[in-house]
Design an enzyme around this catalytic site. Structure first.
Site, PDB file in Angstrom:
ATOM      1  N   MET A 216       0.428  -0.971  -0.358  1.00  8.71           N
ATOM      2  CA  MET A 216       0.572   0.223  -0.098  1.00  8.71           C
ATOM      3  C   MET A 216       0.799   1.233  -0.046  1.00  8.71           C
ATOM      4  SD  MET A 216      -3.172  -0.723   0.316  1.00  8.71           S
ATOM      5  CE  MET A 216      -4.044  -2.277   0.583  1.00  8.71           C
ATOM      6  N   HIS A 217       0.775   2.126  -0.806  1.00 12.05           N
ATOM      7  CA  HIS A 217       1.321   3.028  -1.009  1.00 12.05           C
ATOM      8  C   HIS A 217       0.841   4.621  -1.080  1.00 12.05           C
ATOM      9  CE1 HIS A 217       2.453   2.227  -5.428  1.00 12.05           C
ATOM     10  NE2 HIS A 217       2.593   3.527  -4.868  1.00 12.05           N
ATOM     11  N   ARG A 218      -0.510   4.633  -2.097  1.00  5.94           N
ATOM     12  CA  ARG A 218      -0.711   5.737  -3.056  1.00  5.94           C
ATOM     13  C   ARG A 218      -1.853   6.523  -2.187  1.00  5.94           C
ATOM     14  NH1 ARG A 218      -1.479   5.478  -8.268  1.00  5.94           N
ATOM     15  NH2 ARG A 218      -0.588   3.251  -8.127  1.00  5.94           N
ATOM     16  N   ASP A 295      -2.438  -1.675  -3.910  1.00  3.65           N
ATOM     17  CA  ASP A 295      -2.940  -0.431  -4.831  1.00  3.65           C
ATOM     18  C   ASP A 295      -2.336   0.153  -5.972  1.00  3.65           C
ATOM     19  OD1 ASP A 295      -0.959   1.014  -3.091  1.00  3.65           O
ATOM     20  OD2 ASP A 295      -2.537   2.551  -1.873  1.00  3.65           O
TER      21      ASP A 295
END
Ligand code: UD1
Length: 379
Positions: A216-218, A295
């Site tokens: 997850m990094h968005r 994501d």
């Protein structure tokens, strides 16, 4: 013929590696790499060069992190200096990161032919930083190489001339095809050894198709406390079914610390928290996962190729083929209840196997190299 390939951030490295190899196989081409330095540390950058067999970048702008305006402005100024001196015959950019847009603007303005690989993708969501980078880059580049049919349709709708556009498949899949066997030889538990939260979870082994993998990094998901809290709840629910392996991105890690939630993450039972992984390690983890929750942009495509079910936390995707033909399932928001229901359905066997999209065959780089050599020879 001198070609300068641009990389800036992690998802660029596995795309440029097969292109550099394909160019280097052509005797009349001299292929070089320029790194803008957006991703700079060992785990986000150097390890990829080693594992993918990329040479040390011929040019390194060393720009590092910062706001988008800071990154782009500094890249543009430094890149212009390199171009003035080096005068390459072609600039090649990939994907949709800040380096992609910044370098293509400079090159096109200096009259240097510029190619964009992974052109035509549109999420239609202009709040995504990458969407703006895609629109800018496609609207100015001379050669546009497309990975999936939707890209052809989008470019046609935007009035791009047919002769600039080439449907070639996907260079990221070239790397995957090339390195899958090597990755398969790694030991899964060695990859997941030394988690960051070892003290809290003790030793926990994972087995093939017996874990969920996550990234997850968005910004829309991890730059705010509510998003992060929802992610933690999704992990708590998921670990009731299977261990979750979470390879954490620096942005997510920094934000969890900033909002005081890092300890909560490390305390989730059966959550194996890993540092950012190398290319081979992550490929091994993807290939053997029961399910991936993410994501990311590229992981939607890699899971489609590997035929591993994927839940993507996004409202829209610029890669619709992964939903239409592949194994990707979009979840509009980070609502833990709907995610839990969807995850249970997949774990109970309600996942589609999908088919591999046209031309995702490991030979896209070769096609691009041949087309570019032919096109440039006309001048
Ligand atoms: C960038 C790309 C995104 C891509 C992602 C993959 C843009 C607009 N976004 O987002 O499309 O999916 O890369 O990772 O180009 N950091 C480190 N070490 C590093 C690199 C970054 O600690 O080597 C930190 C930065 O200091 C910053 C954060 O990670 O705090 C985010 O980095 P940034 O380059 O702004 O964007 P990404 O979120 O990585």
């Amino acid at each position: 013929m001198r070609i300068l390939n641009i990389v800036g951030a992690r998802p660029n490295f596995m795309k440029i590696a097969p292109l550099h190899r394909a160019f280097s196989n052509i005797p009349t081409v001299y292929s070089q790499i320029l790194h803008t330095g957006q991703h700079y540390d060992q785990k986000m950058s150097d390890i990829f060069f080693n594992q993918l067999g990329l040479p040390k970048p011929h040019f390194h702008l060393g720009v590092g992190g910062g706001s988008h305006a800071y990154q782009k402005a500094h890249v543009m100024l430094k890149f212009e200096e390199v171009l003035k001196k080096e005068k390459p015959d072609l600039i090649l950019v990939v994907g949709d990161v800040n380096a992609t847009a910044a370098c293509s603007i400079v090159a096109v303005k200096m009259g240097i032919p510029t190619a964009h690989v992974e052109a035509g993708l549109r999420s239609k969501d202009r709040t995504m930083p990458e969407e703006i980078n895609r629109i800018i880059t496609d609207s100015i580049c001379d050669y546009l190489f497309v990975t999936e049919q939707s890209g052809m349709v989008n470019l046609a709708k935007e009035g791009v001339k047919d002769e600039k556009v080439f449907f070639v498949g996907h260079v990221m899949i070239d790397s995957l095809v090339n390195f899958r066997e090597k990755a398969s030889k790694l030991d899964l538990n060695e990859v997941a050894m030394n988690p960051l939260n070892q003290e809290k979870i003790g030793s926990l082994s994972i087995k093939e198709k017996g874990y969920i993998l996550s990234t997850m990094h968005r910004p829309a998901n991890v730059d705010n406390k509510t998003g992060l809290r929802n992610i933690l709840q999704i992990f708590r629910d998921a670990t009731r079914h299977l261990p979750v392996v979470f390879a954490i991105h620096p942005r997510t890690s920094n934000n969890l610390k900033k909002f005081g939630l890092y300890e909560d993450l490390t305390s989730i039972p059966r959550l194996i928290l890993l540092e950012p992984q190398g290319y081979l390690q992550f490929l091994k983890l993807m290939d053997n996962a029961r399910l991936i929750i993410t994501d990311s942009g590229g992981i939607q495509e890699e899971t489609t190729f590997l035929q591993v079910p994927c839940i993507t936390f996004r409202d829209t995707t610029e890669r619709p083929v992964t939903v239409e033909l592949g194994t990707n399932f979009l979840m509009k928001d980070l609502d833990p209840v709907s995610v839990k229901n969807q995850l249970e359905k997949i774990l109970q066997g309600e996942a589609k196997q999908g088919v591999i999209p046209p031309l995702w065959d490991g030979r896209a780089s070769e096609r691009i190299a041949n087309i570019l050599v032919e096109q440039l020879a006309r001048y």
